[in-house]
Design a protein around this motif. Structure first.
Motif, PDB file in Angstrom:
ATOM      1  N   PHE A 278       0.848  -1.192   0.000  1.00  0.00           N
ATOM      2  CA  PHE A 278       0.000   0.000   0.000  1.00  0.00           C
ATOM      3  C   PHE A 278       0.881   1.238   0.000  1.00  0.00           C
ATOM      4  N   ASP A 279       0.386   2.285  -0.645  1.00  0.00           N
ATOM      5  CA  ASP A 279       1.101   3.552  -0.751  1.00  0.00           C
ATOM      6  C   ASP A 279       0.540   4.541   0.256  1.00  0.00           C
ATOM      7  N   VAL A 280       1.446   5.171   0.995  1.00  0.00           N
ATOM      8  CA  VAL A 280       1.061   6.127   2.029  1.00  0.00           C
ATOM      9  C   VAL A 280       1.768   7.454   1.773  1.00  0.00           C
ATOM     10  N   ILE A 281       1.046   8.546   1.933  1.00  0.00           N
ATOM     11  CA  ILE A 281       1.667   9.868   1.873  1.00  0.00           C
ATOM     12  C   ILE A 281       1.436  10.590   3.187  1.00  0.00           C
ATOM     13  N   ARG A 282       2.292  11.587   3.451  1.00  0.00           N
ATOM     14  CA  ARG A 282       2.159  12.396   4.669  1.00  0.00           C
ATOM     15  C   ARG A 282       1.672  13.783   4.271  1.00  0.00           C
ATOM     16  N   ASP A 283       0.558  14.195   4.818  1.00  0.00           N
ATOM     17  CA  ASP A 283      -0.053  15.487   4.502  1.00  0.00           C
ATOM     18  C   ASP A 283       0.935  16.616   4.807  1.00  0.00           C
ATOM     19  N   ALA A 284       1.239  17.421   3.791  1.00  0.00           N
ATOM     20  CA  ALA A 284       2.210  18.505   3.958  1.00  0.00           C
ATOM     21  C   ALA A 284       1.699  19.586   4.909  1.00  0.00           C
ATOM     22  N   LYS A 285       0.379  19.705   5.055  1.00  0.00           N
ATOM     23  CA  LYS A 285      -0.194  20.719   5.944  1.00  0.00           C
ATOM     24  C   LYS A 285      -0.294  20.229   7.382  1.00  0.00           C
ATOM     25  N   VAL A 286      -0.564  18.926   7.529  1.00  0.00           N
ATOM     26  CA  VAL A 286      -0.705  18.328   8.862  1.00  0.00           C
ATOM     27  C   VAL A 286       0.295  17.186   8.944  1.00  0.00           C
ATOM     28  N   GLY A 287       1.458  17.452   9.482  1.00  0.00           N
ATOM     29  CA  GLY A 287       2.589  16.532   9.403  1.00  0.00           C
ATOM     30  C   GLY A 287       2.389  15.161   9.996  1.00  0.00           C
ATOM     31  N   ASP A 288       1.453  15.007  10.933  1.00  0.00           N
ATOM     32  CA  ASP A 288       1.246  13.688  11.545  1.00  0.00           C
ATOM     33  C   ASP A 288       0.003  12.994  10.980  1.00  0.00           C
ATOM     34  N   ARG A 289      -0.504  13.515   9.853  1.00  0.00           N
ATOM     35  CA  ARG A 289      -1.646  12.887   9.189  1.00  0.00           C
ATOM     36  C   ARG A 289      -1.150  12.105   7.980  1.00  0.00           C
ATOM     37  N   TYR A 290      -1.430  10.807   7.979  1.00  0.00           N
ATOM     38  CA  TYR A 290      -1.004   9.931   6.890  1.00  0.00           C
ATOM     39  C   TYR A 290      -2.228   9.462   6.109  1.00  0.00           C
ATOM     40  N   ILE A 291      -2.043   9.336   4.792  1.00  0.00           N
ATOM     41  CA  ILE A 291      -3.156   9.009   3.911  1.00  0.00           C
ATOM     42  C   ILE A 291      -2.776   7.828   3.018  1.00  0.00           C
ATOM     43  N   VAL A 292      -3.574   6.777   3.055  1.00  0.00           N
ATOM     44  CA  VAL A 292      -3.378   5.635   2.155  1.00  0.00           C
ATOM     45  C   VAL A 292      -4.053   5.966   0.835  1.00  0.00           C
ATOM     46  N   ILE A 293      -3.287   5.958  -0.258  1.00  0.00           N
ATOM     47  CA  ILE A 293      -3.836   6.364  -1.550  1.00  0.00           C
ATOM     48  C   ILE A 293      -4.014   5.203  -2.520  1.00  0.00           C
ATOM     49  N   ASP A 294      -3.422   4.042  -2.218  1.00  0.00           N
ATOM     50  CA  ASP A 294      -3.521   2.922  -3.159  1.00  0.00           C
ATOM     51  C   ASP A 294      -3.146   1.621  -2.457  1.00  0.00           C
ATOM     52  N   ILE A 295      -3.754   0.530  -2.893  1.00  0.00           N
ATOM     53  CA  ILE A 295      -3.425  -0.821  -2.408  1.00  0.00           C
ATOM     54  C   ILE A 295      -3.304  -1.725  -3.631  1.00  0.00           C
ATOM     55  N   ASN A 296      -2.248  -2.515  -3.696  1.00  0.00           N
ATOM     56  CA  ASN A 296      -2.016  -3.393  -4.846  1.00  0.00           C
ATOM     57  C   ASN A 296      -1.758  -4.817  -4.385  1.00  0.00           C
ATOM     58  N   TYR A 297      -2.309  -5.773  -5.123  1.00  0.00           N
ATOM     59  CA  TYR A 297      -2.020  -7.171  -4.835  1.00  0.00           C
ATOM     60  C   TYR A 297      -0.793  -7.621  -5.604  1.00  0.00           C
ATOM     61  N   PHE A 298       0.056  -8.421  -4.941  1.00  0.00           N
ATOM     62  CA  PHE A 298       1.263  -8.995  -5.549  1.00  0.00           C
ATOM     63  C   PHE A 298       2.022  -7.920  -6.339  1.00  0.00           C
ATOM     64  N   PRO A 299       2.557  -6.925  -5.633  1.00  0.00           N
ATOM     65  CA  PRO A 299       3.242  -5.804  -6.289  1.00  0.00           C
ATOM     66  C   PRO A 299       4.624  -6.204  -6.814  1.00  0.00           C
ATOM     67  N   GLY A 300       5.386  -5.239  -7.257  1.00  0.00           N
ATOM     68  CA  GLY A 300       6.732  -5.498  -7.762  1.00  0.00           C
ATOM     69  C   GLY A 300       7.708  -5.737  -6.624  1.00  0.00           C
ATOM     70  N   TYR A 301       7.676  -6.942  -6.076  1.00  0.00           N
ATOM     71  CA  TYR A 301       8.515  -7.247  -4.910  1.00  0.00           C
ATOM     72  C   TYR A 301      10.003  -7.151  -5.211  1.00  0.00           C
ATOM     73  N   GLU A 302      10.378  -7.267  -6.486  1.00  0.00           N
ATOM     74  CA  GLU A 302      11.794  -7.162  -6.822  1.00  0.00           C
ATOM     75  C   GLU A 302      12.370  -5.789  -6.462  1.00  0.00           C
ATOM     76  N   LYS A 303      11.499  -4.813  -6.210  1.00  0.00           N
ATOM     77  CA  LYS A 303      11.938  -3.480  -5.792  1.00  0.00           C
ATOM     78  C   LYS A 303      12.100  -3.380  -4.277  1.00  0.00           C
ATOM     79  N   MET A 304      11.671  -4.408  -3.561  1.00  0.00           N
ATOM     80  CA  MET A 304      11.765  -4.422  -2.102  1.00  0.00           C
ATOM     81  C   MET A 304      13.139  -4.935  -1.683  1.00  0.00           C
ATOM     82  N   PRO A 305      13.787  -4.278  -0.735  1.00  0.00           N
ATOM     83  CA  PRO A 305      15.097  -4.759  -0.274  1.00  0.00           C
ATOM     84  C   PRO A 305      15.027  -6.203   0.234  1.00  0.00           C
ATOM     85  N   PHE A 306      15.979  -7.032  -0.217  1.00  0.00           N
ATOM     86  CA  PHE A 306      16.102  -8.420   0.225  1.00  0.00           C
ATOM     87  C   PHE A 306      14.825  -9.225  -0.048  1.00  0.00           C
ATOM     88  N   TYR A 307      14.209  -8.951  -1.182  1.00  0.00           N
ATOM     89  CA  TYR A 307      12.936  -9.625  -1.453  1.00  0.00           C
ATOM     90  C   TYR A 307      13.093 -11.136  -1.564  1.00  0.00           C
TER      91      TYR A 307
END
Length: 339
Positions: A278-307
């Protein structure tokens, strides 16, 4: 070592080996099934074997476990038939659970249901405002720009990643309907990508779209900015924008790991899935507010460290639990016979 001893050793090794079948699109195979992953799996007594899409699944195998990212009712029926014939084989993950992530209309609803109870922190979690528009004539007058225009479906089809940033009403005349319009939240040009592999959670930071100011929107000659993947968007110019964006990623503070872990655990339990990100962003106006913007099944794990290590470890855990469950069941049957 004699030839007979070598044969005995091979038989012993074979008896303790597992076969994991993978049903993936060719592009996914080329990126995910790397030699390094095959080697890691082999060292843990796991053989990764491709599943032939042109041959009925029930005629293939045997498989101790199946991982897959194929859509359609035919594939779902093949998995059901295979499971009936091979009840001890693990299917990662249930097609009906995966299918819920294909609709961007409802994909993020699961986030709203999470109860985050991390004590001693001020972080909050949410999702962006969004609306579904089926035709241009039904546009809302109070729509706030910029917005992100996304296709309704996130099913891996050719156009599912064709997304745009719409800066004004003129831009909405250029998008294809029906469409999901999602609130764009300034987030410092950084997205946090969280990979989940069973119990393992890994969070990395990546470049994202830059923030949009009212001045930038007013000065832009474009009403619509297109891009294929939000997190991979690149915009370079002669004023060093590239270096600025790279610096923003380097300097960005990671979200609290305990906070991210709690989200990941909650999503895994609610969605009944083991392989997703899942992709999370941090609101630039409210620094402790996090927003989930997307969820993907079986993503590109080859981009994950030590996958390779994490995926192989997950496969082994699944297979070992299956073996233990089968042994306990067998022992109970033996005890029942003795009684």
């Amino acid at each position: 070592m004699t030839e007979q001893e070598q044969e005995q050793e091979q038989e012993q090794e074979q008896a303790g080996r597992f076969t994991v079948g993978y049903a993936l699109a060719p592009k996914k195979v080329s990126s995910f099934i790397q030699p390094s992953l095959l080697e890691h799996a082999k060292n843990r007594c796991i053989d990764l074997v491709p599943i032939d899409p042109d041959t009925p699944l029930i005629q293939q195998g045997p498989f101790d476990c199946i991982i897959h990212k194929i859509n359609g009712e035919d594939w779902k029926k093949q998995l059901e038939d295979f499971s009936l014939k091979n009840p001890n084989a693990a299917i990662i993950d249930p097609p009906e659970a995966i299918q819920k992530l294909h609709s961007r209309i409802s994909m993020l609803d699961v986030v709203k249901e999470l109860k985050i109870h991390e004590q001693g922190t001020t972080e909050s979690l949410g999702i962006p405002k969004q609306v579904v528009i089926y035709e241009q004539e039904s546009l809302l007058d109070d729509l706030c720009f910029p917005v992100i225009a996304k296709p309704l479906m996130a099913d891996g089809s050719l156009n599912c990643h064709t997304m745009s940033v719409v800066l004004n009403g003129e831009g909405l005349k250029k998008v294809n309907y029906p469409i999901v319009l999602q609130e764009f939240v300034n987030h410092g040009g950084v997205v946090f990508k969280v990979y989940v592999v069973g119990d393992h959670v890994s969070c990395v930071k990546r470049r994202s779209l830059p923030d949009f100011s009212p001045e930038m929107m007013g000065a832009s000659s474009n009403s619509l900015l297109t891009f294929s993947q939000i997190s991979n968007h690149r915009e370079e110019n002669e004023n060093g924008h590239e270096n600025t964006m790279n610096h923003a990623v380097e300097e960005a503070e990671m979200p609290p790991l305990s906070f991210i872990n709690e989200i990941a655990i909650g999503l895994r339990k609610a969605m009944k899935l083991n392989l997703f990100n899942f992709d999370v962003i941090r609101d630039a106006k409210v620094g402790d507010r996090y927003i989930v913007i997307d969820i993907n099944y079986f993503p590109g794990y080859e981009k994950m460290p030590f996958y390779e290590t994490e995926l192989t470890g997950f496969f082994r855990d699944v297979l070992d639990r299956k073996s233990l469950s089968m042994k306990e069941h067998h022992d109970r049957d033996d005890n029942a016979i003795k009684l």
